[in-house]
Design a protein around this motif. Structure first.
Motif: not given
Length: 359
Positions: A190-196
């Motif tokens: 989901v865009p913006g839900a995870v910091d990679v």
């Protein structure tokens, strides 16, 4: 192993109202007795409804029904049955208020939610998550995931939806909205839900290039240090699959290039001690990397440590002979001749060290 027969987005419209209720409850992990209580019907009726659902949707077993319930949107991980699709506004607000999650690929795969380490299952399942994280928000179809994780040896069963289902449960961990979504073109985070961390690395590399071109050595060194601090060991360590292998190679080279750029500026700033310490550590981690060994030799020579520089050459020569059965390459021999002649190493490492110009 449980499978589904779906390759496109599943559709539960063929089911009646009560069948959809049962499928939603199954997707939430409820047993037949719990579903019977919730719907106020006998437990035998629930079993009959579930059997009918499996036949109508062409599913093999209960596990496949759970996966199908997620993929057709009846259930959102951690939120129970979903009676109707959430509006775009609600979805955006949920993503904004969701706990921040960090996926780290620059070392063994780790996922933290609110600082807590999550359990991700076996390595092949982790590899699926790594491919999604490396996709940078691009939807990935099942075939692409199979190619990236299994290569020329695909699994016998259709395991991708099962792994996605398990990963959704693991990532939600009983709280927050789904982190993996499926659209018409495939699965994605989901865009913006995870910091990679790999995405943060690339952002820092862009900043490093700007600082370097602007002639800002202190800012370049600072940003290089931040980028290198993201690494926790070998990227994607232990993960199987063609994509993990390729990305491991690419990210290792990225790290070496970052170290080289940082050291060039450190040497120009007169920070030889810091540069030498980092070069020793990186050279020990990559003993067969000849440009690194040559860089360390030149740096030691520049600092007046000719004997140590020659010792680095001798160790590299022996390692190449023992492990690969080859003599030192031109880059090591040139550095060796320079030290023997007592030539100046110059203010920076430059292309003569056989290194890349930058990340």
């Amino acid at each position: 192993m449980p499978t589904t027969a779906t390759t496109d987005r599943p559709d539960a419209t063929a089911l009646g109202r009560q069948e959809r209720q049962v499928l939603s409850a199954v997707g939430c992990g409820l047993g037949d007795d719990e579903i019977a209580d919730a719907l106020a019907v006998p437990e035998d009726t629930v079993a009959e409804l579930l059997a009918r659902i499996l036949v109508k949707l062409g599913l093999r077993d209960r596990a496949a029904a759970i996966v199908h319930a997620f993929d057709c949107g009846l259930v959102a991980p951690g939120r129970g049955p979903r009676a109707r699709p959430a509006s775009r506004t609600v979805a955006v607000r949920a993503a904004e208020s969701a706990p921040r999650m960090g996926i780290s690929l620059l070392g063994p795969l780790q996922v933290r939610r609110d600082g807590r380490l999550l359990r991700l299952g076996h390595l092949r399942q982790q590899a699926v998550l790594a491919v999604l994280a490396l996709g940078a928000g691009r939807p990935l179809g099942q075939q692409e995931l199979l190619d990236d994780v299994w290569g020329m040896e695909p699994p016998v069963a259709n395991v991708v939806p099962v792994y996605i289902y398990r990963l959704r449960k693991a990532l939600c961990d009983g709280a927050g909205p789904a982190v993996i979504e499926r659209g018409p073109r495939g699965y994605q985070l989901v865009p913006g839900a995870v910091d990679v961390d790999v995405a943060r690395l690339e952002e820092l590399v862009t900043g490093i290039g700007k600082a370097d071109r602007a002639g800002e050595p202190l800012e370049t060194v600072r940003l290089c240090t931040r980028a290198l601090d993201l690494f926790r060991g070998e990227p994607l360590a232990g993960l199987p699959g063609p994509l993990a292998e390729l990305e491991r190679l690419r990210l290792v080279e990225r790290r070496i290039a970052l170290v080289q750029r940082k050291l060039e500026w450190q040497l120009r700033l007169g920070q030889e001690a810091e540069a030498i310490a980092e070069l020793f550590a990186l050279s020990a981690a990559h003993p067969l990397n000849e440009p690194l060994a040559a860089m360390l030799m030149r740096t030691l020579h520049r600092g007046g440590r000719q004997a140590d520089a020659l010792l680095v050459f001798e160790r590299a020569r022996r390692r190449l002979a023992d492990d690969l059965g080859v003599p030192p390459s031109g880059v090591l021999r040139r550095a060796h001749r320079m030290i023997l002649r007592g030539d100046e190493a110059g203010p920076g490492l430059g292309p003569s060290a056989g290194t890349a110009a930058g990340p």
